[in-house]
Design an enzyme around this catalytic site. Structure first.
Site, PDB file in Angstrom:
ATOM      1  N   GLY A 147      10.955  -4.906  -1.452  1.00 49.22           N
ATOM      2  CA  GLY A 147      11.617  -5.009  -2.716  1.00 49.22           C
ATOM      3  C   GLY A 147      12.087  -3.960  -3.620  1.00 49.22           C
ATOM      4  N   SER A 148      10.969  -2.737  -3.563  1.00 49.63           N
ATOM      5  CA  SER A 148      11.261  -1.500  -4.195  1.00 49.63           C
ATOM      6  C   SER A 148      12.089  -0.628  -3.569  1.00 49.63           C
ATOM      7  CB  SER A 148      10.005  -1.011  -4.543  1.00 49.63           C
ATOM      8  OG  SER A 148       9.254  -0.724  -3.463  1.00 49.63           O
ATOM      9  N   THR A 172      10.817   1.654  -1.446  1.00 50.04           N
ATOM     10  CA  THR A 172      10.189   2.958  -1.839  1.00 50.04           C
ATOM     11  C   THR A 172       8.866   2.929  -0.929  1.00 50.04           C
ATOM     12  OG1 THR A 172       8.905   2.155  -3.837  1.00 50.04           O
ATOM     13  CG2 THR A 172      11.212   3.425  -4.084  1.00 50.04           C
ATOM     14  N   GLU A 176       9.531 -11.770  -2.782  1.00 49.62           N
ATOM     15  CA  GLU A 176       8.745 -12.149  -1.553  1.00 49.62           C
ATOM     16  C   GLU A 176       8.921 -13.276  -0.923  1.00 49.62           C
ATOM     17  OE1 GLU A 176       5.163 -10.817  -3.447  1.00 49.62           O
ATOM     18  OE2 GLU A 176       5.823  -8.766  -3.653  1.00 49.62           O
TER      19      GLU A 176
HETATM   20  O1  LIG Z   1       8.027  -5.239  -1.335  1.00 47.07           O
HETATM   21  P1  LIG Z   1       7.585  -3.600  -1.671  1.00 47.07           P
HETATM   22  O2  LIG Z   1       8.073  -2.991  -2.902  1.00 47.07           O
HETATM   23  O3  LIG Z   1       7.485  -2.668  -0.482  1.00 47.07           O
HETATM   24  O4  LIG Z   1       6.102  -3.894  -1.934  1.00 47.07           O
HETATM   25  C1  LIG Z   1       4.974  -4.279  -0.849  1.00 47.07           C
HETATM   26  C2  LIG Z   1       3.911  -5.003  -1.270  1.00 47.07           C
HETATM   27  O5  LIG Z   1       3.182  -4.233  -2.350  1.00 47.07           O
HETATM   28  C3  LIG Z   1       2.489  -5.309  -3.164  1.00 47.07           C
HETATM   29  O6  LIG Z   1       2.504  -5.162  -4.425  1.00 47.07           O
HETATM   30  C4  LIG Z   1       0.944  -5.319  -2.688  1.00 47.07           C
HETATM   31  O7  LIG Z   1       0.623  -3.808  -2.692  1.00 47.07           O
HETATM   32  C5  LIG Z   1       2.949  -6.675  -2.573  1.00 47.07           C
HETATM   33  O8  LIG Z   1       2.903  -7.383  -3.601  1.00 47.07           O
HETATM   34  C6  LIG Z   1       4.201  -6.210  -1.963  1.00 47.07           C
HETATM   35  O9  LIG Z   1       4.678  -7.518  -1.178  1.00 47.07           O
END
Ligand SMILES: O=P(O)(O)OC[C@H]1O[C@](O)(CO)[C@@H](O)[C@@H]1O
Length: 188
Positions: free
Chosen positions: A91-92, A94, A155
């Protein structure tokens, strides 16, 4: 408002947020993913935390359809090579383990597709193609497109996209439910 009503309202709000994302998805980006899955020698999936759980669910379904699928980090996962597809979700955009997997896959001339909520993230830049999900990220603490906690919407919707992709691949395969059944785990 009692707890039952509150929970029911929250469920409806969650479904509505996902419905809105479904209306915003770029069909061309999904088409590219479907094409690359079909073209790949092997499919590798990688993501952290809950994003990773969504990809693991999809990986199982692609395996049921007969694709060779590996989950990065499992002990039996081989090296990624040219002709393979690496499917990432962040999502991020990063998360460091996801970024380093993207860099390694690119250096091996594998194809990289990333599902992300940030089209300007480092991950989006590294990937050959992205699927943009206009959801909140895990650090989106301010005014957000989602009422849900952290990256929950991203997610969930990552799983929904891949369920949709699986159904498309399944329909195009012409395989019956019965034909897929022998691929289901019998040691569990
Ligand atoms: O999707 P991202 O931003 O890579 O985050 C990864 C994961 O980190 C979390 O915050 C757990 O550390 C999850 O909720 C999320 O799926």
């Amino acid at each position: 408002m009692n707890t039952d009503t509150l929970t029911n309202n929250n469920l409806l709000a969650i479904l509505e947020e996902n419905r809105q994302l479904a209306n915003q998805i770029n069909p061309q980006q999904i088409k590219v993913l479907v094409h690359e899955i079909k073209a790949a020698k092997r499919i590798f999936v990688m993501a952290a935390g809950r994003s990773g759980l969504a990809l693991k669910m999809a990986a199982m379904r692609f395996m049921h359809l007969g694709y060779t699928v590996f989950i990065v980090g499992e002990t039996n996962t081989p090296a990624i090579l040219k002709g393979d597809l690496l499917l990432l979700a962040s999502g991020s955009g990063t998360t460091s383990s996801v970024l380093s997997s993207a860099e390694k896959a690119r250096s091996q001339q594998a194809t990289v597709i990333a599902i992300t909520a940030d089209e300007e993230s480092k991950l989006a830049v590294l990937a050959d193609n992205i699927i943009l999900v206009n959801a909140a990220t895990k650090t989106d603490f301010g005014v957000s497109v989602s009422k849900q906690y952290a990256g929950s919407l991203f997610e969930q919707f990552t799983l929904f996209i891949l369920e949709g992709v699986f159904m498309t691949l399944w329909q195009e395969s012409g395989l019956t439910k019965e034909a897929l059944w022998p691929k289901h785990a019998n040691l569990e």
